[in-house]
Scaffold this active site. Structure first.
Site, PDB file in Angstrom:
ATOM      1  N   GLU A   1      -1.587  -9.213   3.350  1.00 24.56           N
ATOM      2  CA  GLU A   1      -1.388  -9.775   4.692  1.00 24.56           C
ATOM      3  C   GLU A   1      -2.693 -10.174   5.377  1.00 24.56           C
ATOM      4  O   GLU A   1      -2.697 -11.058   6.232  1.00 24.56           O
ATOM      5  CB  GLU A   1      -0.611  -8.787   5.574  1.00 24.56           C
ATOM      6  CG  GLU A   1      -1.347  -7.513   5.998  1.00 24.56           C
ATOM      7  CD  GLU A   1      -1.260  -6.373   4.983  1.00 24.56           C
ATOM      8  OE1 GLU A   1      -0.980  -6.658   3.805  1.00 24.56           O
ATOM      9  OE2 GLU A   1      -1.491  -5.214   5.384  1.00 24.56           O
TER      10      GLU A   1
ATOM     11  N   HIS B   1      -3.654  -5.109   0.363  1.00 25.76           N
ATOM     12  CA  HIS B   1      -3.082  -5.672   1.599  1.00 25.76           C
ATOM     13  C   HIS B   1      -3.161  -7.201   1.575  1.00 25.76           C
ATOM     14  O   HIS B   1      -4.132  -7.769   2.090  1.00 25.76           O
ATOM     15  CB  HIS B   1      -3.852  -5.152   2.814  1.00 25.76           C
ATOM     16  CG  HIS B   1      -3.651  -3.702   3.079  1.00 25.76           C
ATOM     17  ND1 HIS B   1      -2.672  -3.228   3.918  1.00 25.76           N
ATOM     18  CD2 HIS B   1      -4.289  -2.612   2.593  1.00 25.76           C
ATOM     19  CE1 HIS B   1      -2.722  -1.906   3.957  1.00 25.76           C
ATOM     20  NE2 HIS B   1      -3.695  -1.511   3.154  1.00 25.76           N
TER      21      HIS B   1
ATOM     22  N   CYS C   1       0.825  -1.201   0.000  1.00 25.69           N
ATOM     23  CA  CYS C   1       0.000   0.000   0.000  1.00 25.69           C
ATOM     24  C   CYS C   1       0.865   1.260   0.000  1.00 25.69           C
ATOM     25  O   CYS C   1       1.498   1.538  -1.013  1.00 25.69           O
ATOM     26  CB  CYS C   1      -1.009  -0.048   1.135  1.00 25.69           C
ATOM     27  SG  CYS C   1      -2.495   0.880   0.712  1.00 25.69           S
TER      28      CYS C   1
END
Ligand code: GLN
Length: 534
Positions: A511, A509, A383
């Protein structure tokens, strides 16, 4: 089977890990074949944690349907592999907002609106929403905060009423703390007794107690707690500190917490299965066996363990499945300069440039990106991290010294990262970013594609700014490839430098979607590359 409700409350102190215990209970029930979901109630007035500073609240976790939520939802997903939604995280603010909207609509027909029954009814309605879908055997509801907090009272009153109304379909698991007083050499149960008394005075008898402690507790102490708190001996379990949060479900299973829960619902006799935790155990064993260590720098500005929680966990899952152990170190980008960057980053085999908002620490991120690119160190920009990679490339390779993001410099002619069109007229802060899952198509001849092994992916977003397509041809002509594109609006989702070993920036994102049993392909590939050369 009719949906059963498990409420998880906490006492004595906060930060005991209610989220991990809730996720562990969910995991064990799921591993017995039950359909489960977990929701978190946060007793603060913000509508959601989206506007909260990470120093206040740690990471903001984003669900696939675009809700900014508490980081505990990250644990829920990582433990259970089940996607949460906006229904899984409710705050006091949201409850009040709903009630006030109804009041303005005239739904209450002239009544005086009060905490009891209107706020408590709205809490109960929300708790039941997930159960009413018929999709779940168990709904686990974690109540944030600690028993005794003023803010938590309406939630506890709602639980008291639900337990009464649902009778044997609802139980309360209470998590407390047993401190060790070093000077006296003694473990103390008094805080637990007080906290249970507190719950009882609110009309809630806990059915199960989970005692948190720094060390193993003797059985005699647990039996004493059982006797003082009106809880059966088999319903008192302990949760001493573990080397990793992923040990907790196994520790709970060894103490038969799942059996005790089923027993409370009168289901144990009919339920012959045991929780099958084989895949989970494989993960733990692999983790224990990993001997090789890879050192990874997290270049960010929030010097706080919880601020990059999901990135941490995603790296750690990927390391385990690559048979190594990730040593993840925070490197504060605010203090990275051209002069000290080598010294600060030379001991790491991989660099993650972290997400974030605002000016502070961005020049350090740009310097770190340059270091990784010029020294051929594998680097993942997430990001804001991806945006900094793009700015660095524009400044150093394309020669645009003034390149910047409009977030940091509204005047520059090389606004290589710009405000999204849809964002230009938005004036409200909360919940207005590009949020949640969006599609992306990867070019087949890219590193990103070779990591994902698929062309079509969906990843979660949380940002206002984006790669400025006006400059795309310039970047591509100078060796930065835009290898992932949103097929609907043509926005750049992934950039990479093919001449580099592994230099990938993603606007989304990744993650958020790494789980214990399904590590994320991008993190897997990142660690694989780091490991390949070491
Ligand atoms: N501040 C940047 C934006 O709004 C990046 C956000 C982030 O890193 N999540 O676009």
């Amino acid at each position: 089977m009719e949906t059963k409700y498990i409420f998880v409350t906490g006492g004595v102190v906060s930060s005991l890990g209610k989220g991990i215990i809730s996720a562990s209970i969910a995991k064990l029930l799921q591993a017995r074949g039950f359909r489960i979901t977990i929701q978190k109630y946060d007793p603060y007035i913000n509508i959601d944690p989206g506007t909260l500073n990470p120093y206040e609240h740690g990471e903001c976790y984003v669900t696939i349907d675009g809700q900014e939520t508490d980081l505990d939802l990250g644990h829920y997903e990582r433990f259970t592999d089940i996607k949460t939604t906006r229904a899984n995280n409710i705050t006091t603010g949201r409850i009040y907002q709903n009630v006030m909207e109804k009041e303005r609509r005239g739904d209450y027909l002239g009544k005086t609106i009060q905490v009891v029954p209107h706020i408590t009814d709205e809490i109960k309605r929300n708790i039941r929403l997930l159960g009413n879908t018929g999709e779940f055997d168990f709904v686990i509801t974690e109540i944030g905060g600690t028993v005794g907090d003023i803010e938590g009272l309406p939630f506890l009153e709602a639980i008291r009423q639900l337990k009464w109304e649902m009778k044997e379909r609802a139980i309360c698991v209470h998590l407390t703390y047993v401190p060790y007083i070093a000077a006296a050499g003694e473990l103390k149960t008094k805080p637990t007794q007080h906290s249970v008394n507190n719950l009882q005075s609110l009309g809630i008898q806990p059915d199960i107690l989970v005692l948190r402690a720094e060390h193993e507790l003797p059985r005699s102490l647990m039996d004493k707690v059982a006797a003082f708190c009106n809880v059966e001996k088999t319903c008192v379990v302990q949760s001493p500190d573990q080397a990793s949060i992923y040990e907790v479900p196994i520790k709970m299973q060894q103490q038969r917490l799942d059996t005790a829960i089923l027993d409370k619902f009168g289901m144990e006799a009919q339920h012959a299965f045991v929780a099958n935790m084989d895949a989970w155990m494989d993960f733990l064993n692999r983790r224990a066996k990993a001997t090789k260590t890879v050192a990874i720098a997290l270049v960010g500005k929030y010097d706080l363990q919880d601020a990059y929680k999901s990135i941490h966990e995603a790296l750690s899952h990927a390391a385990t499945y690559n048979d190594c152990c990730a040593k993840i170190c925070f490197v504060n980008s605010e203090f990275i300069t051209e002069e000290n960057v080598c010294e600060k980053l030379q001991n790491y085999q991989g660099i993650v440039i972290c997400p974030g908002f605002g000016q502070r620490g961005i020049e350090g991120k740009i310097i770190a990106a340059r270091y990784a690119r010029e020294h051929d160190v594998p680097a993942l920009g997430i990001c804001l991290g991806m945006q900094m990679m793009v700015i660095e490339y524009a400044r150093m390779v394309l020669g645009w010294q003034d390149a910047n993001s409009r977030e940091m410099d509204g005047e520059t002619t090389h606004n290589v990262i710009d405000l999204m069109e849809e964002q230009k007229h938005i004036t409200k802060m909360g919940g207005t970013m590009r949020l949640g899952g969006y599609e992306c198509v990867l070019s087949k001849d890219s590193k990103a594609y070779s990591a994902y092994q698929t062309e079509h992916i969906t990843e979660r977003h949380r940002h206002r700014y984006e790669f400025n397509n006006q400059f795309r041809a310039d970047f591509e002509a100078h060796g930065m490839k835009c290898s992932g594109i949103n097929p609907e609006n043509n926005l750049v989702e992934v950039v990479e430098v093919p001449s580099h070993r592994w230099y990938i920036g993603v606007q989304y994102h990744p993650e958020y979607s790494s789980t214990v049993l399904h590590p994320h392909p991008l993190f897997m590939d990142f660690i694989r590359e780091i490991k390949a050369v070491e």
